[in-house]
Design an enzyme around this catalytic site. Structure first.
Site, PDB file in Angstrom:
ATOM      1  N   HIS A 242      -0.884   8.917  19.120  1.00  0.00           N
ATOM      2  CA  HIS A 242      -1.545   7.959  18.232  1.00  0.00           C
ATOM      3  C   HIS A 242      -0.542   7.213  17.352  1.00  0.00           C
ATOM      4  CE1 HIS A 242      -4.729   7.002  15.031  1.00  0.00           C
ATOM      5  NE2 HIS A 242      -5.192   6.486  16.137  1.00  0.00           N
ATOM      6  N   LYS A 244       2.294   4.577  15.974  1.00  0.00           N
ATOM      7  CA  LYS A 244       2.631   3.155  16.087  1.00  0.00           C
ATOM      8  C   LYS A 244       4.009   2.974  15.453  1.00  0.00           C
ATOM      9  CE  LYS A 244      -2.094   3.220  15.804  1.00  0.00           C
ATOM     10  NZ  LYS A 244      -2.902   4.368  15.388  1.00  0.00           N
ATOM     11  N   ASP A 249      17.318  -2.172  16.288  1.00  0.00           N
ATOM     12  CA  ASP A 249      18.754  -2.017  16.010  1.00  0.00           C
ATOM     13  C   ASP A 249      19.053  -0.878  15.041  1.00  0.00           C
ATOM     14  OD1 ASP A 249      19.257  -4.094  17.731  1.00  0.00           O
ATOM     15  OD2 ASP A 249      19.419  -5.619  16.165  1.00  0.00           O
ATOM     16  N   HIS A 420      -9.714  -0.104   8.534  1.00  0.00           N
ATOM     17  CA  HIS A 420      -8.940   0.733   9.452  1.00  0.00           C
ATOM     18  C   HIS A 420      -7.696   1.304   8.781  1.00  0.00           C
ATOM     19  CE1 HIS A 420      -6.596   1.525  13.288  1.00  0.00           C
ATOM     20  NE2 HIS A 420      -7.779   2.029  13.584  1.00  0.00           N
ATOM     21  N   LYS A 422      -5.189   3.661   6.743  1.00  0.00           N
ATOM     22  CA  LYS A 422      -5.040   5.108   6.572  1.00  0.00           C
ATOM     23  C   LYS A 422      -4.051   5.319   5.426  1.00  0.00           C
ATOM     24  CE  LYS A 422      -5.276   4.441  11.441  1.00  0.00           C
ATOM     25  NZ  LYS A 422      -6.617   4.695  11.718  1.00  0.00           N
ATOM     26  N   ASP A 427      -2.185   9.468  -8.276  1.00  0.00           N
ATOM     27  CA  ASP A 427      -1.674   9.190  -9.628  1.00  0.00           C
ATOM     28  C   ASP A 427      -0.905   7.880  -9.719  1.00  0.00           C
ATOM     29  OD1 ASP A 427      -2.796  11.548 -10.511  1.00  0.00           O
ATOM     30  OD2 ASP A 427      -0.945  12.707 -10.348  1.00  0.00           O
TER      31      ASP A 427
END
Length: 502
Positions: A242, A244, A249, A420, A422, A427
């Site tokens: 899952h 991404k 470089d 979508h 996450k 604080d």
């Protein structure tokens, strides 16, 4: 155990054939098949009990097996086998450990230089101990809000690539944005840039062969992660990649919630506006992102790329930007790394905990931590989508709302489009951006990667993004929510019952 699973699969196939030829056999052999199924179910129930899973998981499996023996039997073959999971990923865990021991520098020195409160320091020590990646003080980060900003930054950096481009994605589509990415990668490969692309075989199952072959013909190495040849006879449909990740470089990296697809630019009619969050990283922390990619690449190809040209010190960035720590989680690890760090963040809070998650299916530990924090007077907020994506997960999520609301958690449903992101902010000082949802699949089944931020300017940007998102969200009223139809409650309860299995 593996042979037993294969025999059990054979039993299912034989049963189907017997059912289809019922008239010919007169049903005589169906009794034998029923006995075989019953014995298999009893055996599986025995195995589940011996595995010492969490009580919720054990009870859920036993309930399904007892109520629906045949379906429960099939479901277990697909989703429930812990033994084969552990055996399968043992080799990956060992190779990952060897790489870390050779290439990762100690982290405690950097930890001590961070200007953190004493009650926050255990979080960093925990992250280093179970995540095994160091905190970087010589890195810069920039929050990328939504698709247009994210893809603009990605393509801008891809055009600058001179030596290598490494990509790792769960979903890749051959739509407009996918075609644009393909052309850029082909162009860079023709210029002599090494391009390696790891895509998940299940998440990207709709990706056309023509797309893949065009890239390969141009010199791009396109490798599927954990291909599934017989999806209905294998639990490989779980344990998906899952992540991404983009590394350019060795000095520029990207991580976050956006895959490669037009829907992430708000072009899907159903979802409309797509609210998401990505992170651009420069400097020292990119080395960790590179290591995570190279570990996954070695797992799928057997090719070791642990050379100075890929792991040499990245661009120098002065300290003073706060701390950045990249943490990988997955079924190959001893600890539930992402979940435990989420738990530690929540329990370290003194003032506020703001969470955005499209799929909110917490286990008892996370659920209790959130409720205790709210009952203690901490400002706990959950931002969730109002529009369903995966219905069973959507309804399972809502089954948790009453007890959270009763404890004082403020729950907001995002109305502008589909949420979508996450993201967690604690604080206003600590934050996490990445691929992991606050659900059991991210905690136990998927390969994930998150960036944990300590006292960075990016954390302030995340706070402002939350405030803007709350403006486009409606708070859920506890009394009104309790008045939802009885049939909806049943759907929520059934979905929640199944959630430990998924």
């Amino acid at each position: 155990m593996r042979n037993t699973s294969r025999v059990a699969i054979l039993i299912v196939i034989v049963g189907v054939l017997l059912t289809l030829t019922h008239d010919y056999w007169g049903g005589k052999l169906l009794g034998i098949f029923s006995v075989l199924i019953s014995c298999s179910v009893v055996f599986i129930a025995f195995v589940i009990s011996l595995e010492n899973r969490k009580p919720a998981q054990t009870i859920a499996w036993l309930a399904v097996l007892g109520s629906f023996p045949f379906l429960g039997f099939l479901f277990y073959l697909l989703f429930g086998r812990n033994y084969w999971q552990q055996r399968r990923f043992k080799k990956k865990a060992e190779s990952d450990e060897a790489v870390l021991l050779k290439f990762q520098e100690p982290s405690p020195i950097a930890i001590e230089r961070l200007p953190m409160a004493p009650h926050q320091r255990p979080l960093l020590h925990l992250a280093y101990r179970i995540g095994q990646h160091p905190v970087s003080l010589a890195s810069q980060t920039a929050v990328l809000t939504n698709g247009e900003e994210t893809f603009a930054a990605i393509f801008d950096e891809l055009e600058k690539a001179q030596h290598h481009i490494h990509l790792e994605y769960y979903i890749v589509r051959h739509d407009e944005i996918g075609q644009k990415l393909k052309h850029v990668l082909m162009e860079k490969a023709c210029q002599g840039v090494h391009v390696r692309f790891l895509y998940d075989a299940v998440g990207s199952w709709k990706l056309s062969n023509a797309y893949i072959e065009e890239l390969r013909a141009a010199g791009v190495e396109m490798i599927p992660f954990s291909p599934v040849r017989l999806p209905f006879l294998s639990n490989q449909i779980n344990f998906r990649n899952h992540r991404k990740i983009i590394v350019i470089d060795g000095g520029v990296g990207f991580v976050g919630g956006l895959n490669i697809g037009d829907e992430y630019l708000g072009k899907d009619e159903y979802f409309g506006f797509w609210r998401d969050t990505h992170l651009l990283i420069r400097g020292e922390a990119v080395r960790t992102l590179q290591l995570i990619f190279l570990q996954d690449w070695y797992y799928m190809t057997g090719e070791r790329l642990l050379t100075p040209e890929y792991l040499s010190p990245p661009l120098i960035v002065e300290e003073g930007q706060g701390g950045v720590q990249l943490i990988a989680g997955g079924p190959d690890q001893k600890w539930e790394v992402i979940k435990q760090l989420y738990f530690a963040m929540i329990t370290s809070a003194k003032r506020s905990i703001w969470v955005a998650s499209p799929y909110f299916v917490p286990d008892e530990d996370i659920l209790t931590a959130l409720k205790v924090a709210a009952l203690s007077g901490i400002d706990v907020r959950l931002l969730a989508p109002k529009r369903p994506d995966k219905k069973i997960v959507f309804y399972a999520s809502r089954s948790y709302f009453p007890e959270l609301l009763e404890a004082g958690v403020k729950i907001y449903e995002y109305e502008k489009g589909f949420l979508h992101s996450k993201v967690i902010v604690v604080d206003g000082e600590l934050a996490s951006i990445g691929t992991a949802n606050m659900d059991m699949r991210s905690f136990h089944l998927n390969f994930e990667v998150n960036a944990f931020l300590y006292y960075t300017d990016s954390t302030n940007k995340l706070v402002n993004d939350f405030l803007e998102d709350f403006r486009h969200a409606s708070p859920i009223d506890y009394v009104q929510f309790q008045q939802r139809p009885f049939r909806v409650r049943i759907v929520e309860s059934v979905s929640r019952l199944l959630s430990p299995l998924l």
